[in-house]
Write an enzyme that holds these catalytic residues in place. Structure first.
Site, PDB file in Angstrom:
ATOM      1  N   GLN A  88       3.428 -30.301   0.457  1.00  0.00           N
ATOM      2  CA  GLN A  88       2.812 -29.891  -0.817  1.00  0.00           C
ATOM      3  C   GLN A  88       2.091 -28.539  -0.732  1.00  0.00           C
ATOM      4  O   GLN A  88       2.111 -27.766  -1.690  1.00  0.00           O
ATOM      5  CB  GLN A  88       1.848 -30.967  -1.306  1.00  0.00           C
ATOM      6  CG  GLN A  88       2.598 -32.197  -1.831  1.00  0.00           C
ATOM      7  CD  GLN A  88       1.682 -33.185  -2.510  1.00  0.00           C
ATOM      8  OE1 GLN A  88       0.493 -33.264  -2.193  1.00  0.00           O
ATOM      9  NE2 GLN A  88       2.226 -33.964  -3.429  1.00  0.00           N
ATOM     10  N   TRP A  93      -1.955  13.332   3.352  1.00  0.00           N
ATOM     11  CA  TRP A  93      -1.296  12.070   2.967  1.00  0.00           C
ATOM     12  C   TRP A  93      -0.162  12.328   1.991  1.00  0.00           C
ATOM     13  O   TRP A  93       0.105  11.516   1.104  1.00  0.00           O
ATOM     14  CB  TRP A  93      -2.283  11.059   2.334  1.00  0.00           C
ATOM     15  CG  TRP A  93      -3.628  10.973   2.946  1.00  0.00           C
ATOM     16  CD1 TRP A  93      -4.808  11.304   2.386  1.00  0.00           C
ATOM     17  CD2 TRP A  93      -3.941  10.473   4.265  1.00  0.00           C
ATOM     18  NE1 TRP A  93      -5.842  11.092   3.252  1.00  0.00           N
ATOM     19  CE2 TRP A  93      -5.340  10.568   4.426  1.00  0.00           C
ATOM     20  CE3 TRP A  93      -3.175   9.989   5.331  1.00  0.00           C
ATOM     21  CZ2 TRP A  93      -5.993  10.192   5.594  1.00  0.00           C
ATOM     22  CZ3 TRP A  93      -3.822   9.611   6.489  1.00  0.00           C
ATOM     23  CH2 TRP A  93      -5.215   9.701   6.609  1.00  0.00           C
ATOM     24  N   ILE A  94       0.498  13.464   2.110  1.00  0.00           N
ATOM     25  CA  ILE A  94       1.520  13.835   1.128  1.00  0.00           C
ATOM     26  C   ILE A  94       2.875  13.231   1.527  1.00  0.00           C
ATOM     27  O   ILE A  94       3.483  13.652   2.532  1.00  0.00           O
ATOM     28  CB  ILE A  94       1.628  15.377   0.973  1.00  0.00           C
ATOM     29  CG1 ILE A  94       0.236  15.960   0.687  1.00  0.00           C
ATOM     30  CG2 ILE A  94       2.639  15.718  -0.120  1.00  0.00           C
ATOM     31  CD1 ILE A  94      -0.520  15.318  -0.470  1.00  0.00           C
ATOM     32  N   GLU A 100      -0.855   6.157  -5.836  1.00  0.00           N
ATOM     33  CA  GLU A 100      -0.772   6.396  -7.289  1.00  0.00           C
ATOM     34  C   GLU A 100      -1.918   5.728  -8.042  1.00  0.00           C
ATOM     35  O   GLU A 100      -1.732   5.177  -9.118  1.00  0.00           O
ATOM     36  CB  GLU A 100       0.581   5.948  -7.847  1.00  0.00           C
ATOM     37  CG  GLU A 100       1.627   7.043  -7.935  1.00  0.00           C
ATOM     38  CD  GLU A 100       2.019   7.554  -6.561  1.00  0.00           C
ATOM     39  OE1 GLU A 100       2.266   6.733  -5.668  1.00  0.00           O
ATOM     40  OE2 GLU A 100       2.037   8.780  -6.371  1.00  0.00           O
ATOM     41  N   SER A 128      -3.622  14.799  -3.069  1.00  0.00           N
ATOM     42  CA  SER A 128      -4.731  14.355  -2.200  1.00  0.00           C
ATOM     43  C   SER A 128      -5.062  15.394  -1.139  1.00  0.00           C
ATOM     44  O   SER A 128      -4.211  16.165  -0.709  1.00  0.00           O
ATOM     45  CB  SER A 128      -4.364  13.046  -1.497  1.00  0.00           C
ATOM     46  OG  SER A 128      -4.074  12.063  -2.445  1.00  0.00           O
ATOM     47  N   ARG A 186      13.272 -24.315   7.979  1.00  0.00           N
ATOM     48  CA  ARG A 186      12.335 -24.672   9.054  1.00  0.00           C
ATOM     49  C   ARG A 186      11.818 -26.095   8.851  1.00  0.00           C
ATOM     50  O   ARG A 186      11.388 -26.457   7.749  1.00  0.00           O
ATOM     51  CB  ARG A 186      11.171 -23.681   9.038  1.00  0.00           C
ATOM     52  CG  ARG A 186       9.974 -24.072   9.830  1.00  0.00           C
ATOM     53  CD  ARG A 186      10.164 -23.866  11.309  1.00  0.00           C
ATOM     54  NE  ARG A 186       8.903 -24.061  12.030  1.00  0.00           N
ATOM     55  CZ  ARG A 186       8.851 -24.338  13.310  1.00  0.00           C
ATOM     56  NH1 ARG A 186       9.972 -24.459  14.030  1.00  0.00           N
ATOM     57  NH2 ARG A 186       7.683 -24.481  13.897  1.00  0.00           N
TER      58      ARG A 186
END
Lengths: 78, 382
Positions: B274, B155-156, B359, B125, B263
């Site tokens: 439900q 963005w590597i 990817e 990229s 909880r």
């Protein structure tokens, strides 16, 4: 079925029955092969004919046509 | 009946125990600090997880794709940033080198990668190029005894840590790939801060300025950097991401079941309501389907079926969607607790979003799947 017919059948199945091409046609020039299909072709040849395609075998000329692939397989299995 | 044979189940137990001891206690801290520790990289290496599928003759463990699926699933369940190291180092670079490296690269570099002595990343990229990978602008020029590279990669993943980075570059219409060392002259790497998810995965901006490298650093055939190397690398990476996303979905479901049993509202555990039951049911189906698709892809990969990539694409598309859905519902089930930055489900929620982008985005996967289905549906369905 001989090697040539097997290769032709595989490509025909991938590109669809309506597409016609000869064993001598350059399937890259005809736009039948995208980059992912090219890798599928490599794996198909390896699996079907028991060969190992190496880095240096990846000359596009080896894969341009059914005839070229047939010659390539013959060379690898000789 | 168990989905996997005993050997695979034992391997899962081993990896899970490793993750619970070495990764889970640190995952929130690494996420906040935007870096995993060097210690965990060394521990992954020592266990052989950085070269799990690399053939034994090259120093790896020689395990099959199902083992690799389990490793990535368990790492994804624990910490997606750690899983992303295995993706880029193991899948994108090491597996691709095992397939297409020269004899020299396989005998000298691959064993060091498999043992984790060297860490690798993949530079595809760019600031202006993402999904349209063939349009890379980083250029290479060939000279008598060297290549010269210029451009930027953005963005590597793990660029900030990698010793070797595969760089995809173009010369006219020819795309080629090269092995660039972080110590090569003309290489500058800057860390990218503030990512939404997988925050500890060392993303970097790489600038190559008149970067000269020897001729033997060509990776793959000249001009085949996209068809041969990048397609193989992305297919390998997609499998790792698919199984990692499955791990996120599984963790989200497990946290949700645990919280739904404990909880209480209106005097009963929320799992008795439900609308919570519906969420648990939807998540359970999504996780099981993702696991089946991932394990089927593993089996197809190992028998080297020509249609491997489409099964991997199918698994990646579904598993990443399942991760997003399950993590979103997990936050909803946990309410305010799940929004706190010390709780794992908020990290799973942020990490899940990344799975649909890396990817190949979900949209790219949809194109690949539909193009394939329009011609060869039986190859996918049968």
């Amino acid at each position: 079925m001989n090697n040539q017919d097997q290769i032709k059948e595989f490509i025909q199945k991938k590109v669809g029955e309506k597409v016609s091409f000869s064993n001598a046609d350059d399937i890259f020039k005809l736009g039948l092969v995208n980059s992912l299909f090219a890798l599928e072709l490599v794996v198909f040849l390896e699996n079907s004919f028991g060969i190992q395609v190496e880095n240096e075998d990846l000359d596009l000329n080896n894969f341009r046509s059914v005839d070229n692939m047939n010659d390539f397989v013959a060379k690898k299995t000789a | 009946m168990a989905l996997l044979e005993a050997a695979y189940q034992e391997f899962r137990s081993e990896v899970r125990e490793f993750c619970e001891r070495e990764i889970v206690p640190h995952a929130e801290k690494w996420d906040r600090e935007e870096a995993i520790s060097e210690d965990i990289i060394q521990k992954l290496a020592k266990k052989g997880y950085l070269g799990l599928t690399v053939p034994g003759e090259y120093g790896g463990q020689g395990k099959d794709s199902l083992y690799y699926a389990i490793l990535n699933e368990e790492l994804g369940r624990a910490c997606s940033s750690v899983r992303s190291l295995v993706t880029v180092h193991g899948s994108l670079v090491s597996e691709t080198m095992a397939r297409w490296g020269t004899r020299e690269q396989k005998s000298t570099l691959l064993p060091r990668l498999a043992k984790g002595e060297l860490i690798a990343a993949y530079g595809l990229s760019e600031p202006e190029v993402g999904s349209d990978a063939k349009s890379v602008e980083t250029s290479y020029q060939e000279h008598d005894d060297y290549y010269e590279l210029n451009g930027q990669k953005k963005w590597i993943t793990f660029a900030t840590r990698a010793d070797i980075i595969v760089i995809v570059a173009k010369n006219g219409e020819h795309v080629s790939t090269f092995l660039v060392h972080r110590t090569d002259p003309g290489v500058k790497i800057e860390k990218i801060h503030g990512m939404l998810g997988t925050s500890a995965s060392g993303l970097g901006l790489i600038t190559l300025e008149n970067c000269r490298i020897p001729k033997d650093r060509l990776f793959g055939m000249k001009g085949m950097g996209f068809i041969q190397i990048t397609n193989t690398a992305l297919d390998n990476g997609r499998f790792s991401v698919a199984t990692g996303a499955l791990g996120i979905a599984l963790a989200s479901l497990e946290h949700s079941i645990s919280y739904a049993n404990e909880r209480k509202t209106f005097g009963v555990p929320i799992g008795d309501h439900q609308l919570i039951k519906k969420k648990i049911a939807d998540m359970t189906v999504a996780v099981k389907a993702a696991r089946l698709l991932c394990y089927h892809a593993a089996e197809v990969r190992d028998r080297k079926d020509p249609s491997t990539y489409v099964h991997t694409t199918l698994a990646k598309y579904h598993a990443s969607k399942a991760a997003t859905m399950a993590a979103t519902e997990a936050v909803q089930i946990h309410g305010a607790v799940g929004c706190l930055n010390t709780h794992p489900v908020q990290r799973l929620f942020r990490d899940a979003r990344i799975m649909e982008i890396i990817e190949g985005t979900s949209e790219i996967q949809q194109l690949l799947l539909s193009n394939y289905a329009l011609k060869n549906l039986t190859d996918i369905i049968d």
